[in-house]
Design an enzyme around this catalytic site. Structure first.
Site, PDB file in Angstrom:
ATOM      1  N   PRO A   1      25.968  39.882  40.513  1.00 54.61           N
ATOM      2  CA  PRO A   1      26.682  38.611  40.325  1.00 54.61           C
ATOM      3  C   PRO A   1      28.107  38.822  39.834  1.00 54.61           C
ATOM      4  CG  PRO A   1      25.284  39.024  38.444  1.00 54.61           C
ATOM      5  CD  PRO A   1      25.008  40.140  39.430  1.00 54.61           C
TER       6      PRO A   1
ATOM      7  N   ARG B   1      31.071  35.767  40.461  1.00 57.24           N
ATOM      8  CA  ARG B   1      31.559  34.407  40.296  1.00 57.24           C
ATOM      9  C   ARG B   1      30.673  33.580  39.361  1.00 57.24           C
ATOM     10  NH1 ARG B   1      34.405  31.771  44.498  1.00 57.24           N
ATOM     11  NH2 ARG B   1      33.505  33.328  45.901  1.00 57.24           N
TER      12      ARG B   1
ATOM     13  N   CYS C   1      58.501  30.436  47.130  1.00 56.72           N
ATOM     14  CA  CYS C   1      59.219  29.970  48.321  1.00 56.72           C
ATOM     15  C   CYS C   1      58.341  30.084  49.566  1.00 56.72           C
ATOM     16  CB  CYS C   1      60.511  30.774  48.488  1.00 56.72           C
ATOM     17  SG  CYS C   1      61.643  30.067  49.689  1.00 56.72           S
ATOM     18  N   GLU C   2      57.266  29.322  49.596  1.00 56.14           N
ATOM     19  CA  GLU C   2      56.330  29.238  50.722  1.00 56.14           C
ATOM     20  C   GLU C   2      55.754  27.830  50.751  1.00 56.14           C
ATOM     21  OE1 GLU C   2      55.597  31.529  52.938  1.00 56.14           O
ATOM     22  OE2 GLU C   2      56.407  33.366  52.004  1.00 56.14           O
TER      23      GLU C   2
END
Length: 427
Positions: free
Chosen positions: A287, A289, A355-356
């Site tokens: 495990p 998450r 900057c995307e």
């Protein structure tokens, strides 16, 4: 209980207001709850004990890639956790945190010679091998070192985890594991190699699974394969069924860990009672998450409120380099204002300064906020900091661990000078 909750209108981590953490450590900052980590790991450990499993018959191997901070590894190691690693660097992290190499399993499709040498030198528990070429390389490296490498084969059971394609790992067209149809042949190759010791079988079909039915289907297929191997004199000592249990991001209802483990143990016990005698097979879990995901948040500050013709934007100081999951998977994370304001909410996209156009953390959220407010990006303990980057020459966030009313800095914020310290100018 929730370890992140409002107290007197202020969002707190355990008993500590997030406003206090922001004043002390700035933003963006990852904040983890020690109590939540202990509670989440204990859901696995307690279920093993409830069903009569000891350290000899069950081992929870935390998936280091989900959150590899040394303090997190240290805490879990003290609770008795083993570790699932996918690189030599992760092994060194486990060792630096005081973890036992004898509780380490090494997964991943592209292990280098150097990584194999490192793992063999520390006598790890097992390699999860994913191809015949990897078997031959590991056999060669182990022979050069005068060692025998303990291995399990990661078998791809072709079970649909019904999760996001990027985190589904058990289908035929995924890069992971040995095809189920090829498993017997691969085990024959492994058992014939002089420097390989076959000890287990492994699978991992994906993550963020809310229903355990696919996982239990995979267990059935592995048990069938164990019987087929036994008929050929190849004895399997442990069954590693991977990780994958999901968490609550957006009113999700994941299966309870204790219920899932009970069904796994019931299958294993029924199979053994029917067909086998002797020592019970050891069951391993990987495990990640489900232990750290809901135990962490990302704290960020609103820099600007920008009203557009079709959208309103809350521009914050965290960005896609800090939390990649929304840009990469279109993942949903809850957003909570740290201060509850009793004013009309408006709909905002929560975006960062990178900057995307893909630099967003949350879309279309109803928030009552103003410039300078703090926001908590929820359920960010897994695949947050470990996937972060320095894009746009942005230092990675600080990390803190909250233990009741005590807050520990467990990773300093990176400075710009840290980012180019390894670079040199031309003469």
């Amino acid at each position: 209980m929730s370890h992140f909750s409002y107290q007197d209108g202020v969002l707190c981590a355990e008993h500590t207001p997030l406003t206090q953490i922001a004043r002390q450590f700035g933003s963006p900052t990852y904040i983890y709850s020690k109590a939540a980590l202990v509670e989440n790991f204990s859901s696995y450990a307690d279920a093993c004990k409830k069903h009569g499993r000891t350290d000899d018959t069950a081992l929870v191997c935390y998936s280091v890639k989900s959150n590899s901070n040394l303090a997190v590894l240290q805490l879990l190691g003290k609770l008795g956790s083993g570790f699932d690693i996918v690189s030599g660097g992760e092994l060194l992290r486990v060792l630096a945190a005081g973890g036992s190499p004898r509780k380490v399993i090494f997964s991943g499709v592209g292990k280098s010679r150097e990584e194999m040498q490192l793992a063999l030198s520390h006598d790890i528990l097992c390699f999860n091998v994913e191809s015949i070429p990897e078997l031959h390389r590991l056999n060669e490296v182990a022979g050069e070192m005068g060692k025998r490498a303990s291995v399990s084969l990661r078998v791809n059971p072709n079970v649909d985890a019904k999760t996001h394609p990027y985190i589904s790992t058990g289908l035929k067209d995924n890069k992971f594991g040995v095809a189920y149809e090829d498993a017997l042949t691969t085990y024959r190759v492994a058992s014939a190699l002089p420097n390989i010791s076959v000890v287990g079988i492994d699978c991992h079909i994906g993550s963020q699974l809310l229903d355990d039915a696919p996982l239990l289907e995979a267990v059935d297929k592995l048990i069938e394969l164990i019987d087929a191997l036994a008929a050929e004199g190849i004895v399997i000592h442990h069954l590693d069924i991977g990780g994958g249990i999901g968490i609550n991001y957006d009113n999700d209802k994941p299966v309870a860990v204790g219920d899932y483990l009970a069904r796994v143990f019931a299958k294993v016990d029924a199979w053994r009672a029917k067909n086998h005698a002797g020592a019970p097979i050891k069951v391993l879990f990987e495990p990640g998450r489900s232990i750290v995901g809901n135990a962490g948040i990302l704290l960020t500050e609103v820099q600007y409120i920008k009203h557009g013709e079709t959208k309103n934007f809350a521009i914050v100081d965290a960005a896609m380099n800090d939390l990649m999951r929304p840009a990469m998977y279109e993942a949903w994370h809850g957003v909570q204002p740290v201060l509850q304001r009793h004013v009309a909410a408006q709909t905002y996209d929560v975006v960062g300064p990178v900057c995307e156009s893909g630099d967003w953390l949350a879309r279309s959220r109803e928030l009552a906020i103003q410039e300078g407010d703090l926001l908590a990006i929820m359920s960010a303990g897994a695949y947050g900091m470990t996937m972060s980057s320095n894009y746009n020459t942005r230092g990675r966030a600080a990390e803190v661990m909250v233990d009741g009313a005590t807050v520990h800095l467990i990773r300093k914020r990176e400075l710009a000078s840290d980012l180019f310290a390894l670079e040199t100018l031309l003469p």
